[in-house]
Design an enzyme around this catalytic site. Structure first.
Site, PDB file in Angstrom:
ATOM      1  N   LYS A  22       0.846  -1.205   0.000  1.00 18.19           N
ATOM      2  CA  LYS A  22       0.000   0.000   0.000  1.00 18.19           C
ATOM      3  C   LYS A  22       0.876   1.248   0.000  1.00 18.19           C
ATOM      4  O   LYS A  22       0.684   2.166  -0.797  1.00 18.19           O
ATOM      5  CB  LYS A  22      -0.896   0.000   1.229  1.00 18.19           C
ATOM      6  CG  LYS A  22      -1.584   1.323   1.535  1.00 18.19           C
ATOM      7  CD  LYS A  22      -2.552   1.265   2.688  1.00 18.19           C
ATOM      8  CE  LYS A  22      -1.919   1.516   4.018  1.00 18.19           C
ATOM      9  NZ  LYS A  22      -1.701   2.945   4.324  1.00 18.19           N
ATOM     10  N   ASN A  23       1.870   1.279   0.915  1.00 18.59           N
ATOM     11  CA  ASN A  23       2.645   2.512   1.082  1.00 18.59           C
ATOM     12  C   ASN A  23       3.720   2.693   0.016  1.00 18.59           C
ATOM     13  O   ASN A  23       4.419   3.703   0.014  1.00 18.59           O
ATOM     14  CB  ASN A  23       3.228   2.572   2.498  1.00 18.59           C
ATOM     15  CG  ASN A  23       2.117   2.711   3.539  1.00 18.59           C
ATOM     16  OD1 ASN A  23       0.972   2.992   3.198  1.00 18.59           O
ATOM     17  ND2 ASN A  23       2.452   2.469   4.791  1.00 18.59           N
ATOM     18  N   CYS A 117      -5.928  12.492  12.845  1.00 25.43           N
ATOM     19  CA  CYS A 117      -6.189  11.074  12.629  1.00 25.43           C
ATOM     20  C   CYS A 117      -6.041  10.399  13.985  1.00 25.43           C
ATOM     21  O   CYS A 117      -5.466  10.956  14.911  1.00 25.43           O
ATOM     22  CB  CYS A 117      -5.219  10.620  11.540  1.00 25.43           C
ATOM     23  SG  CYS A 117      -4.350   9.144  11.860  1.00 25.43           S
ATOM     24  N   ARG A 122      -0.415  14.424  13.200  1.00 26.59           N
ATOM     25  CA  ARG A 122       0.131  14.149  11.859  1.00 26.59           C
ATOM     26  C   ARG A 122       0.088  15.406  10.977  1.00 26.59           C
ATOM     27  O   ARG A 122      -0.560  15.436   9.941  1.00 26.59           O
ATOM     28  CB  ARG A 122      -0.618  12.990  11.221  1.00 26.59           C
ATOM     29  CG  ARG A 122      -0.438  11.715  12.029  1.00 26.59           C
ATOM     30  CD  ARG A 122      -1.094  10.539  11.381  1.00 26.59           C
ATOM     31  NE  ARG A 122      -0.301  10.088  10.226  1.00 26.59           N
ATOM     32  CZ  ARG A 122      -0.686   9.073   9.450  1.00 26.59           C
ATOM     33  NH1 ARG A 122      -1.826   8.493   9.676  1.00 26.59           N
ATOM     34  NH2 ARG A 122       0.060   8.696   8.431  1.00 26.59           N
ATOM     35  N   ASP A 305       4.274   0.611  12.213  1.00 25.71           N
ATOM     36  CA  ASP A 305       3.062  -0.019  11.662  1.00 25.71           C
ATOM     37  C   ASP A 305       2.911  -1.472  12.085  1.00 25.71           C
ATOM     38  O   ASP A 305       1.907  -2.097  11.767  1.00 25.71           O
ATOM     39  CB  ASP A 305       3.081   0.051  10.124  1.00 25.71           C
ATOM     40  CG  ASP A 305       2.857   1.463   9.644  1.00 25.71           C
ATOM     41  OD1 ASP A 305       3.020   1.717   8.448  1.00 25.71           O
ATOM     42  OD2 ASP A 305       2.535   2.328  10.488  1.00 25.71           O
ATOM     43  N   ARG A 397      -9.025  -0.572   4.274  1.00 25.06           N
ATOM     44  CA  ARG A 397      -8.136   0.436   3.707  1.00 25.06           C
ATOM     45  C   ARG A 397      -6.772  -0.121   3.382  1.00 25.06           C
ATOM     46  O   ARG A 397      -6.074   0.378   2.508  1.00 25.06           O
ATOM     47  CB  ARG A 397      -7.965   1.601   4.693  1.00 25.06           C
ATOM     48  CG  ARG A 397      -9.204   2.408   4.922  1.00 25.06           C
ATOM     49  CD  ARG A 397      -8.886   3.650   5.699  1.00 25.06           C
ATOM     50  NE  ARG A 397      -7.756   4.326   5.093  1.00 25.06           N
ATOM     51  CZ  ARG A 397      -7.102   5.314   5.685  1.00 25.06           C
ATOM     52  NH1 ARG A 397      -7.457   5.727   6.874  1.00 25.06           N
ATOM     53  NH2 ARG A 397      -6.099   5.898   5.085  1.00 25.06           N
TER      54      ARG A 397
HETATM   55  C1  EPZ Z   1       3.799   6.948   6.533  1.00 26.14           C
HETATM   56  O1  EPZ Z   1       2.961   7.957   7.048  1.00 26.14           O
HETATM   57  C2  EPZ Z   1       2.919   5.729   6.373  1.00 26.14           C
HETATM   58  N1  EPZ Z   1       1.843   6.035   5.418  1.00 26.14           N
HETATM   59  C3  EPZ Z   1       2.336   5.343   7.738  1.00 26.14           C
HETATM   60  O2  EPZ Z   1       1.591   4.140   7.545  1.00 26.14           O
HETATM   61  C4  EPZ Z   1       3.487   5.065   8.706  1.00 26.14           C
HETATM   62  O3  EPZ Z   1       2.963   4.785   9.973  1.00 26.14           O
HETATM   63  C5  EPZ Z   1       4.414   6.283   8.788  1.00 26.14           C
HETATM   64  O4  EPZ Z   1       4.864   6.641   7.460  1.00 26.14           O
HETATM   65  C6  EPZ Z   1       5.637   6.027   9.655  1.00 26.14           C
HETATM   66  O5  EPZ Z   1       6.344   4.945   9.144  1.00 26.14           O
HETATM   67  C7  EPZ Z   1       2.133   6.042   4.099  1.00 26.14           C
HETATM   68  O6  EPZ Z   1       3.262   5.805   3.681  1.00 26.14           O
HETATM   69  C8  EPZ Z   1       0.986   6.331   3.171  1.00 26.14           C
HETATM   70  P1  EPZ Z   1       5.604  10.348   8.752  1.00 26.14           P
HETATM   71  P2  EPZ Z   1       3.505   9.484   7.109  1.00 26.14           P
HETATM   72  O7  EPZ Z   1       5.492  11.629   7.998  1.00 26.14           O
HETATM   73  O8  EPZ Z   1       4.439   9.729   6.008  1.00 26.14           O
HETATM   74  C9  EPZ Z   1       5.535  13.586  12.197  1.00 26.14           C
HETATM   75  C10 EPZ Z   1      -0.237   2.738   7.693  1.00 26.14           C
HETATM   76  O9  EPZ Z   1      -0.717   2.159   8.671  1.00 26.14           O
HETATM   77  N2  EPZ Z   1       5.441  14.558  11.101  1.00 26.14           N
HETATM   78  O10 EPZ Z   1       6.781   9.475   8.530  1.00 26.14           O
HETATM   79  O11 EPZ Z   1       2.302  10.370   7.242  1.00 26.14           O
HETATM   80  C11 EPZ Z   1       4.298  12.713  12.279  1.00 26.14           C
HETATM   81  O12 EPZ Z   1       3.301  13.360  13.036  1.00 26.14           O
HETATM   82  C12 EPZ Z   1       0.189   4.180   7.817  1.00 26.14           C
HETATM   83  O13 EPZ Z   1      -0.055   2.217   6.561  1.00 26.14           O
HETATM   84  C13 EPZ Z   1       5.474  15.922  11.404  1.00 26.14           C
HETATM   85  O14 EPZ Z   1       5.564  16.314  12.567  1.00 26.14           O
HETATM   86  O15 EPZ Z   1       4.292   9.478   8.482  1.00 26.14           O
HETATM   87  C14 EPZ Z   1       4.814  11.468  12.933  1.00 26.14           C
HETATM   88  O16 EPZ Z   1       4.850  11.664  14.329  1.00 26.14           O
HETATM   89  C15 EPZ Z   1      -0.164   4.750   9.177  1.00 26.14           C
HETATM   90  N3  EPZ Z   1       5.385  16.820  10.384  1.00 26.14           N
HETATM   91  C16 EPZ Z   1       6.246  11.360  12.402  1.00 26.14           C
HETATM   92  O17 EPZ Z   1       6.584  12.662  11.902  1.00 26.14           O
HETATM   93  C17 EPZ Z   1       5.293  16.432   9.080  1.00 26.14           C
HETATM   94  O18 EPZ Z   1       5.247  17.292   8.178  1.00 26.14           O
HETATM   95  C18 EPZ Z   1       6.414  10.363  11.260  1.00 26.14           C
HETATM   96  O19 EPZ Z   1       5.418  10.664  10.304  1.00 26.14           O
HETATM   97  C19 EPZ Z   1       5.262  15.046   8.796  1.00 26.14           C
HETATM   98  C20 EPZ Z   1       5.338  14.131   9.816  1.00 26.14           C
END
Ligand code: EPZ
Length: 417
Positions: A22-23, A117, A122, A305, A397
């Site tokens: 998916k990702n 979420c 996020r 995850d 999803r």
């Molecule tokens: C990706 O989400 C994945 N989704 C998530 O999978 C996964 O949990 C996550 O990476 C971490 O591995 C997809 O790839 C579609 P991040 P993403 O930006 O990119 C903070 C699933 O179950 N952050 O790496 O949205 C954020 O709040 C999903 O398949 C900021 O503060 O995650 C988090 O605490 C759930 N500001 C941390 O960084 C930003 O601009 C990591 O988030 C972006 C992120």
């Protein structure tokens, strides 16, 4: 509202095939916005988030040439609409992945700010600051992010926090930026490396993906993307844990064991039998397993995850385990539901103290997010008696045909609405 009903206590046995990640497919679909022609993507998983992303791309002017099973031919010659509407973005945060490509391709973008979420605020501040570093002008108007840029210019940008989709978004925008872009402290997830590789095959010039610095030389155009999506490491991890938690014998095939190395190490440390080959992992448990501690970290650490699913396993381990979530601030929504099934878990800050119990008991439970739902399914498979899992749309999803795959392993599982 569909529900899943599980009669637990059946040791799962047999083989389960893993589908496309998916990702990995979501950023690849967003990347097609950078091309102008017929993109061909295979091993596309059939799940809600993928349909949502395709729907969004059609909204932006893309055209589905053909979609059969896991094969998608998608034409992006006429991408002309810069606006990603709220009613689509609110259902899937990953829609924000169109922001960078739209600004790079059309010079403008209007993408609804993703809502919060269940697992945390996020925000996407790191995405926005990265695009601004490339010269985009970004404003927030009525809940929409409005971005514009005559011509993006290469720059050096440091990610304060490692962000998977943040890295993908800025990297995609940098593909058409003038000159050189250097991304520091980028995400190293396999999905980011795959995106860079597929962009390079389409004519981009990206080096260093998977390392501490990604360097992108701007180009003027890309050929259409032709690729096969690699197997979903989180789905693979989920079915590996299903084999362990039900004391069964499960072979997870068509997967990439290297992508779940931390889980394999932790399962072995807990005393679970794990045999790996090039594209499969065999799981069995001799006489149970003991509690082990984990901490989630960005790749190549233990994936956040997989945390909820691993916690379900630890509720039945001998002894205690400490599960620390360092990536998201609120990713323990499954704890209360697991406790309703008899688990002994205490939360202290971002650590869950799990004390193994003799057995779990089936119960009606509520899914709150994708991976928490998977955790409840795993617990229900091991629990004595019947469990009813509500709000299974979370599962739809990210887990293609989960009931069919689990029934194929002998689980007593059915969907009712
Ligand atoms: C990706 O989400 C994945 N989704 C998530 O999978 C996964 O949990 C996550 O990476 C971490 O591995 C997809 O790839 C579609 P991040 P993403 O930006 O990119 C903070 C699933 O179950 N952050 O790496 O949205 C954020 O709040 C999903 O398949 C900021 O503060 O995650 C988090 O605490 C759930 N500001 C941390 O960084 C930003 O601009 C990591 O988030 C972006 C992120």
């Amino acid at each position: 509202m569909d529900k899943i009903v599980i009669e637990g206590g059946v040791p799962l046995k047999g083989k389960v095939f893993i589908t496309g990640a998916k990702n990995a497919v979501l950023p690849i679909l967003a990347a097609t916005l950078l091309t102008s022609g017929r993109n061909e993507i295979t091993n596309v998983p059939q799940m809600r988030d993928v349909s949502t992303m395709i729907h969004l791309l059609v909204e932006l002017g893309g055209r589905i040439d053909s979609i059969q099973g896991d094969r998608l031919a998608f034409d992006t010659s006429d991408i002309n609409n810069p606006e990603a509407p709220y009613d689509l973005v609110r259902t899937m945060r990953a829609s924000c992945l169109v922001l960078g490509p739209l600004i790079a391709r059309l010079g403008q973008a209007k993408v609804s700010l993703p809502g919060g979420c269940a697992i945390g605020a996020r925000p996407i501040d790191l995405h926005i600051r990265g695009l601004e570093a490339l010269g985009a002008n970004i404003e927030l108007q009525g809940g929409y992010i409005v971005g514009s840029a005559k011509k993006l210019k290469g720059a050096r940008y440091y990610f304060d926090t490692i962000s998977v989709t943040g890295t993908a978004n800025v990297m995609m925008a940098a593909v058409f930026a003038e000159g050189e872009t250097v991304l520091e402290n980028p995400a190293k997830e396999p999905e980011v490396v795959f995106l860079a590789d597929m962009l390079n095959l389409a004519g981009a010039k990206i080096e260093g993906a998977g390392g501490d610095e990604i360097i992108i030389q701007g180009v003027s155009s890309l050929k259409p993307i032709h690729c096969k999506i690699f197997p979903d490491r989180i789905e693979a991890a989920t079915y590996m844990i299903a084999g362990a938690i039900t004391a069964g014998e499960v072979e997870v095939t068509d997967c990439i064991p290297q992508h779940v190395e931390p889980l394999i190490m932790k399962l072995k440390q807990a005393g679970v039998n794990v045999e790996t080959s090039k594209d499969s992992v065999k799981i069995s448990t001799g006489n149970g397993f003991q509690g082990v501690d984990i901490q989630t970290h960005p790749y190549p650490g233990f994936a956040t995850d997989i945390q909820a699913q691993f916690m379900a396993l630890m509720t039945l381990a001998r002894g205690q385990s400490l599960i620390t979530e360092t990536v998201f601030e609120n990713r323990f929504m499954h704890v209360a539901e697991l406790k309703r099934m008899g688990a002994d878990i205490e939360i202290r800050g971002n650590t869950a103290i799990v004390k193994g119990v003799g057995h779990l008991s089936g119960a009606p439970v509520m899914a709150t997010d994708l991976r928490a739902s998977a955790s409840l399914v795993l617990a229900a498979l091991a629990a004595r008696g019947e469990s009813v899992i509500n709000r299974v749309y979370h599962i739809d999803r990210g887990y293609p045909v989960m009931e069919q795959k689990l029934s194929g392993l002998g689980a007593k599982i059915k969907r009712v609405n």
